[in-house]
Motif scaffolding. Structure first.
Motif, PDB file in Angstrom:
ATOM      1  N   LEU A   1       0.836  -1.199   0.000  1.00 41.65           N
ATOM      2  CA  LEU A   1       0.000   0.000   0.000  1.00 41.65           C
ATOM      3  C   LEU A   1       0.872   1.251   0.000  1.00 41.65           C
ATOM      4  CD1 LEU A   1      -2.768   1.328   0.169  1.00 41.65           C
ATOM      5  CD2 LEU A   1      -2.687   1.057   2.661  1.00 41.65           C
ATOM      6  N   SER A   2       1.953   1.240   0.780  1.00 43.46           N
ATOM      7  CA  SER A   2       2.816   2.424   0.849  1.00 43.46           C
ATOM      8  C   SER A   2       3.450   2.730  -0.510  1.00 43.46           C
ATOM      9  CB  SER A   2       3.910   2.226   1.898  1.00 43.46           C
ATOM     10  OG  SER A   2       4.723   1.099   1.574  1.00 43.46           O
ATOM     11  N   THR A   3       3.850   1.687  -1.240  1.00 43.84           N
ATOM     12  CA  THR A   3       4.462   1.890  -2.562  1.00 43.84           C
ATOM     13  C   THR A   3       3.443   2.436  -3.550  1.00 43.84           C
ATOM     14  OG1 THR A   3       6.095   0.156  -2.210  1.00 43.84           O
ATOM     15  CG2 THR A   3       5.613   0.726  -4.480  1.00 43.84           C
ATOM     16  N   ALA A   4       2.232   1.881  -3.536  1.00 46.29           N
ATOM     17  CA  ALA A   4       1.192   2.351  -4.464  1.00 46.29           C
ATOM     18  C   ALA A   4       0.855   3.812  -4.202  1.00 46.29           C
ATOM     19  CB  ALA A   4      -0.057   1.478  -4.328  1.00 46.29           C
ATOM     20  N   LEU A   5       0.754   4.183  -2.932  1.00 49.82           N
ATOM     21  CA  LEU A   5       0.431   5.576  -2.603  1.00 49.82           C
ATOM     22  C   LEU A   5       1.607   6.498  -2.896  1.00 49.82           C
ATOM     23  CD1 LEU A   5      -1.518   5.067   0.744  1.00 49.82           C
ATOM     24  CD2 LEU A   5      -2.455   5.608  -1.510  1.00 49.82           C
ATOM     25  N   GLU A   6       2.809   5.965  -2.771  1.00 48.13           N
ATOM     26  CA  GLU A   6       4.008   6.761  -3.056  1.00 48.13           C
ATOM     27  C   GLU A   6       4.028   7.245  -4.502  1.00 48.13           C
ATOM     28  OE1 GLU A   6       8.635   5.563  -3.569  1.00 48.13           O
ATOM     29  OE2 GLU A   6       7.685   4.899  -1.710  1.00 48.13           O
ATOM     30  N   VAL A   7       3.587   6.382  -5.430  1.00 47.61           N
ATOM     31  CA  VAL A   7       3.635   6.754  -6.846  1.00 47.61           C
ATOM     32  C   VAL A   7       2.325   7.332  -7.377  1.00 47.61           C
ATOM     33  CG1 VAL A   7       5.473   5.138  -7.409  1.00 47.61           C
ATOM     34  CG2 VAL A   7       3.116   4.379  -7.612  1.00 47.61           C
ATOM     35  N   THR A   8       1.217   7.132  -6.635  1.00 42.49           N
ATOM     36  CA  THR A   8      -0.075   7.616  -7.154  1.00 42.49           C
ATOM     37  C   THR A   8      -0.879   8.419  -6.147  1.00 42.49           C
ATOM     38  OG1 THR A   8      -1.367   5.681  -6.455  1.00 42.49           O
ATOM     39  CG2 THR A   8      -0.223   5.521  -8.568  1.00 42.49           C
TER      40      THR A   8
END
Length: 568
Positions: A558-565
């Motif tokens: 989740l942290s990676t997805a939110l980091e890029v989007t």
């Protein structure tokens, strides 16, 4: 304990008639702190095989001969070859959570603990001769580097002091060339390149500090530091890279760019080199361009069903313009190359204008843009239009003139593919409006606009189940029940993923297909926010939604997805 071990192994060797009483007694008196079995083999009194059998009997372990054994590459790659060499061990097999390992010294519990920690598996030792282990390790090292003529791994002492007070410009050019072409420096540069290929790093950074040199690899989007050459060899390493890139090794005051090609590990890759003078010396960044990593077509990009159908339809059109948007390093060129590979057929003429040409594709006419000599995107594009093209790829639309020519080319019967720097798919419309493209022309020519980001994939070996943080969901306006019924994961880190928790990258895409209602909205110059809403109603998946779907599928965190989007 050591004395008991020595006497027991000695007794076993006597029982097996591998050594006489006199020779064993003499060895016990002369070996000192060295284990008697090692003393006996070093002095040729007992064979390596007899000692291995004696140790196996003493420890109640199984002996193994490696004479006709070939290690499994996937097991070897679980841990670095350097670690296997340090541990004097070879992986034999894996069954469930147990890794069977041939060891030269099964008494070394520290090695067993290290292998257990690095692999995450239970270690089952077998006893092999040190000679067998050494020969296999030598073959592994030679096999992984044979294409670069590196039969041995060189260890570099990075603790050397930096010479203070010397002006780098005082270095003699002949000395620089001699040191750059010396075997140690050549091996050092080759090892840096091999490690980048092994870890599939996209960039190599060699950075001069005041007293040290720093070596970092960009692996799956994150910079990872590695042991670096000593500062005393920094200039020699840079000069070696310049020689490989056919650059001027005597010039250290201005930036230089070059490229070269290497073959290793069964692959051929292009290396793009950028050299920049800094306060403490020249900094090098080498971009690795591995053609084998390119997707052979759209179907292999991992798009959702809506995005794939929209893009497949768009590239089948005889004319119009397709725009791929996103920040630098978001994989736009890779996506366009995947489209070109589907379009590249004997009955069409494909011409590209790129800055620079990243991957050389067979059957496609690729032009390198060079603004320094007046060869800009717009001037190349004018010439390309006189080359009877069917499909044109413009690396990037940067100015009004290039935008005008690209749009008119799309209007006059050509399929044009290009990139823009915008935050989302609909943003391509406002960007072209800023470049003074008339709304009626834009509406007539735009087939599809796509925005994308690259995300890091979770390592499937070590990922762990996590619960979504309700506060994070609330802050990012994600419904609290969005992940209900799905297992989501977070990163951990293991030897397989270089302790990063992530391995490999994928693309998140927002694909806006321009159909009649959107075409009418563009022609009427409606606000981009309204056009975005229309696209979402027509089935477009936003970047944020696409990222959250990857989380729900267990592909990323989740942290990676939110980091890029997250800001979309």
């Amino acid at each position: 304990m050591a004395t008991t071990q020595t006497s027991k192994i000695g007794e076993i060797l006597l029982k097996r008639n591998a050594v006489t009483d006199e020779k064993l007694a003499a060895a016990l008196g002369e070996c000192g702190d060295i284990p008697v079995e090692k003393y006996l083999t070093q002095n040729g009194i007992v064979s390596h095989e007899d000692v291995a059998l004696a140790i196996a009997e003493y420890l109640h372990l199984t002996p193994i001969t490696l004479a006709h054994f070939s290690p499994d590459e996937t097991l070897v790659e679980m841990i670095t070859i350097e670690t296997w060499a340090r541990c004097k061990s070879i992986p034999v097999s894996k069954c469930h959570q147990t890794l069977t390992v041939a060891m030269a010294d099964p008494f070394d519990m520290q090695v067993i603990d290290d292998l257990r920690a690095l692999s995450g598996l239970v270690i089952m030792p077998l006893v092999a001769t040190e000679k067998d282990i050494s020969e296999h390790l030598a073959r592994l090292v030679a096999g992984s580097t044979q294409d670069l003529d590196m039969a041995e791994v060189m260890q570099v002492d990075g603790s050397a002091d930096v010479e203070i007070g010397r002006d780098e410009d005082d270095e003699n050019l002949e000395e620089t060339i001699e040191s750059a072409e010396g075997a140690p420096v050549i091996r050092m540069v080759n090892m840096i390149l091999i490690e980048a290929m092994r870890t599939r790093a996209s960039d190599i950074h060699i950075e001069p500090q005041e007293r040290t040199t720093r070596l970092r690899y960009r692996i799956d989007g994150a910079l990872v530091e590695r042991p670096a050459p000593p500062k005393t060899l920094h200039n020699a390493v840079i000069s070696r890279i310049k020689i490989m890139s056919d650059l001027d090794i005597s010039e250290r005051r201005i930036p230089q760019d070059g490229r070269f090609k290497i073959r290793a590990l069964g692959r051929e890759i292009d290396i793009r080199v950028s050299i920049l003078p800094t306060a403490h010396g020249e900094k090098v960044v080498m971009r690795t361009l591995d053609k084998s990593s390119l997707a052979p077509g759209l179907a292999q990009l991992g798009l959702d069903d809506f995005a794939y159908k929209a893009m497949a339809y768009a590239i089948e059109q005889p004319h119009g313009i397709i725009l791929v948007t996103g920040p630098t390093g978001s994989g736009k060129t890779t996506t366009l190359y995947s489209c070109l590979q589907d379009l590249n057929k004997p009955d069409v003429n494909v011409v590209t204008a790129e800055d620079p040409v990243e991957y050389q594709l067979p059957g496609i006419n690729q032009v390198h843009v060079n603004a320094a000599v007046g060869l800009s995107f717009s001037s190349v594009l004018r010439s390309v239009l006189r080359q009877d093209p069917d499909i044109i790829l413009v690396g990037e639309i940067r100015d009004n003139e290039t935008a005008d020519i690209a749009i008119k080319a799309a209007l006059t019967g050509h399929l044009v593919l290009s990139t823009l720097h915008t935050n989302n798919a609909a943003g391509a419309i406002s960007r072209l409006r800023d470049m003074e493209v008339p709304p009626f022309l834009l509406a007539s020519t735009l087939i599809l606009a796509q925005a994308q980001r690259l995300f890091r994939k979770l390592c499937t070996v070590c990922r762990t189940e996590v619960e979504p943080d309700p506060e994070i969901l609330s802050i990012n306006k994600i419904p609290q029940d969005f992940f209900e019924g799905h297992t989501i994961y977070g990163p951990v880190g293991c030897a397989k993923c270089n302790n990063l928790g992530y391995k490999g990258r994928g693309a998140i895409m927002e694909v806006m297909s321009v159909e009649s209602t959107i075409r009418d909205a563009i022609a009427r110059n409606l606000p981009v926010s309204e056009i975005q809403d229309m696209a979402l109603k027509n089935g477009m998946v936003s970047l944020k939604e696409a990222g959250l779907r990857k989380v729900r599928a267990g592909i990323t965190s989740l942290s990676t997805a939110l980091e890029v989007t997250g800001g979309e």
